[in-house]
Design an enzyme around this catalytic site. Sequence first.
Site: not given
Length: 645
Positions: A355, A384
Site C-alpha cells: 500500500d 500501489e
Amino acid sequence: MRLSRFLPLALCLGFTALHAAPAPAITPASVPVAETAAVPAKKAAAITRIDPTFWWVGMKNPKLQLLVHGPGIAGSKVELANYPGVTLEGFQKLESPNYLVINLTISPETKPGKLKLEFKGAKKTKYEYELRARTTPGDKSKVQGVNSSDFIYMLMPDRFANGNPKNDIVKGMKVERIARDSMYARHGGDLKGIEDHFDYLKELGVTAIWPTPVVENDMPKASYHGYALTDYYAVDPRYGSNEDYVQFVQRAHQQGLKVIHDVVLNHMGSHNYLFLDQPAKDWFHQWPTFTRGNYRDGTVNDPYGSAEDRKLFNTTWFDTTMPDPAQENPLVANYLIQNFIWWVEYTGLDGFRIDTYPYSNPQFLMSWGKAVLDEYPQLGMFGETWVQNAEGVAQQAFWSRNGFAPVNGFKSNLPGVTDFMMKYAIEDALTKEAGWAEGIAKIYYTSQGDWMYEDAMRNVIFLDNHDMSRVFSVLGEDVKKQKMALTWLLTERGIPQLYYGTEILMKNFSNPDGLVRSDFPGGWAGDKHNAFTAAGRTPQEQDMFQHVSKLANYRKTHPALHSGKRMHFVPDGSVYTYFRYNDQGQSVMVVMNAGKEDKTVDTARFAERLQGYTSAQDIISGAAVLDLKSLKVPAMTTLVLELKK
C-alpha cells in the site's frame, strides 16, 4: 489507499482531514498480549510481548532483533542460557523504560527449540522464545509467487461474505457493533466467508485472491478497511485468528488459489501499542506544529526539487490517525522488515501488494525489498503507485524495476506496480473520442512506454478498486463498454486484477469511498439477492459473469494470452489491434472498435502477424471465422480471435 486529485481524503477511512501533525492526544490504553505469545502469563509478569512473536532457524539472514515490551523492562539485564548456534550479541535500552531491544545471531546449523531468556532487574523474569523449523524452502505448496498467468480477485473481507457470525462482535475491541446499513461500520465479513466461496472464484477463472489487510485494526472509526493496523503480528479477530489465516492460505492452495497479503509499510493506526507507548521519539515522524503534506511523489525524483518538498512528501502523516514510522531509524526498519518476512514464513502466502508504496523512505524501500526477496525470491510483489494521469508512464515506471539510473540514491527493486496508467488508458479509450493520442490511441501510447520497465508483464492491470469509482458507473452503465473493458483486461499484457462485484455489474461512484464498498449480494444469511449462484443472478448479471468466466478460463489454458509476446499496430480511427503470441504457434488477435459505428477492417497491414494463418475462432461467440482478409467489427465491440493455420 485513496489519493484524490489535490488533497487525499483519508483514502480508505472516510475521515475528513489529513496532515503531518504532532501525535494526537491519545490516552494510552492497556496493550493486548499477542495471540501467539509463547510464554504463560505467570512467567512473564514483566513482559507484555516480544516481537517477532517467534522465529525460525535456517533463515538466510542470521540476525534477529527482538523488541521486548513490558512495564519497566528497560531496568533489566538480559541473559541467554546456552543454546547451540545462538549468540546474544547484546541488548539496548530505548527512551521508554518499557522497552528493550535484544540482538541475536542464529547460525545455519541451529536446531529448532526454545531459547531461555532471563531478565534480571527489580524482579527476575524468565521467558522461553520459540525457534521453529523453517518449512517454506522445501514446500512447493507455499510461497508460489504471482505472475502473468494469474487472475487476481480483489475483495474487502468485511464486505464479501460472513461465514462465521460468532466473530462479528469481539468484546474489548473499540467497536462492538455490526451495522450493515452504515458504510463506515463493520458489516461482519470474514475469512471463513471468503473460503465458503472458493468454488465461485474458481468458476469465474480466478487464480489468486487479494483481500484488503487482514491484520488487526482496532480503531474506533471505519476500521473495516484494515489500513490503520494496530497490531503487526495479529489477524483482526473479527476476521478470524492467526491460525485461521494460516489454514485459509493452506485451503486456498489446496483449491488451486493463491493468496496475496496486502501490507502497509508507510503508516499504522494511532491505537497501535507502539504508538500509544512509543519506544522513542525518533520512532515516528512528529512535527512541532500542524503541517500538511504535499502528496507529490514526483518530489522524490525531481531533478529541480527541494529537500523541503521531499520531506513534506516522505515524512508527513497520511492521516490524523495514521502515525508515520521513521523508517530511517535502523531499529524501526528492522522491525518492519522482520514482520513482513514473518508473515510469509508463518502462512506460506504467495505475494505482497504494498500500500502507498512511494510514501515510504526511499532507502528503506530498497532495503525492505532486498531483504524480503533475498529470503523469498519467488514471492510476488507489486506496489500501489497511484500516480495521476498527467504524470505519465515514466513516473510510474520509476517506482518499479526499470532502466533508469539511480535518482537521489534510489533505484527501485520492486518487481511490479499497480498499473494506473493502463487503467486511465482503457477508461479514455471507452469514454473519449479517438484522436492522435486520445481515446483508443491512449492504450497504444501507454503500452508503447513499456520500454521503461524491466518487465511490464509483472505490472498488475485493473479497471477499478476499493478507492475508485466502479468501472460500470464510469462507463455510464453501458454493458457493451463494460464487456470491452473486461475483454481488454483479460487479453492485455500483465497480471489482471478484478475488483469484487465487477463481474456482476456492481456500480457507484467513490463519493464517498463507502459507496464502492457495498456488500456482495448473497454473502449474508437472509440476503434476498444471491449473486453467488447462477439461479440467484439476474439475466444481465449472469451474462456478464459468463463473459468474464469464459475469457478468464480460456486465458488460463492458453499461454500465448497470459505470458506470450505482444505486438500492436497504430490505431486506425476508433479501431485498435494487437496480437498475443508465442514461439509454439499459438496466436490470438484482439480487435477493439471503440467507435459508435460498425467497422470493416482490412487486415492486409497485419500480414506480419497473420502470415500462415487462414482462419480463426471467435473465443467469445464460438463462431468460426473462415476469411481473415477483412473483419466486420460492430460498434463498441472487441473481437478475440484464436488464429488457425
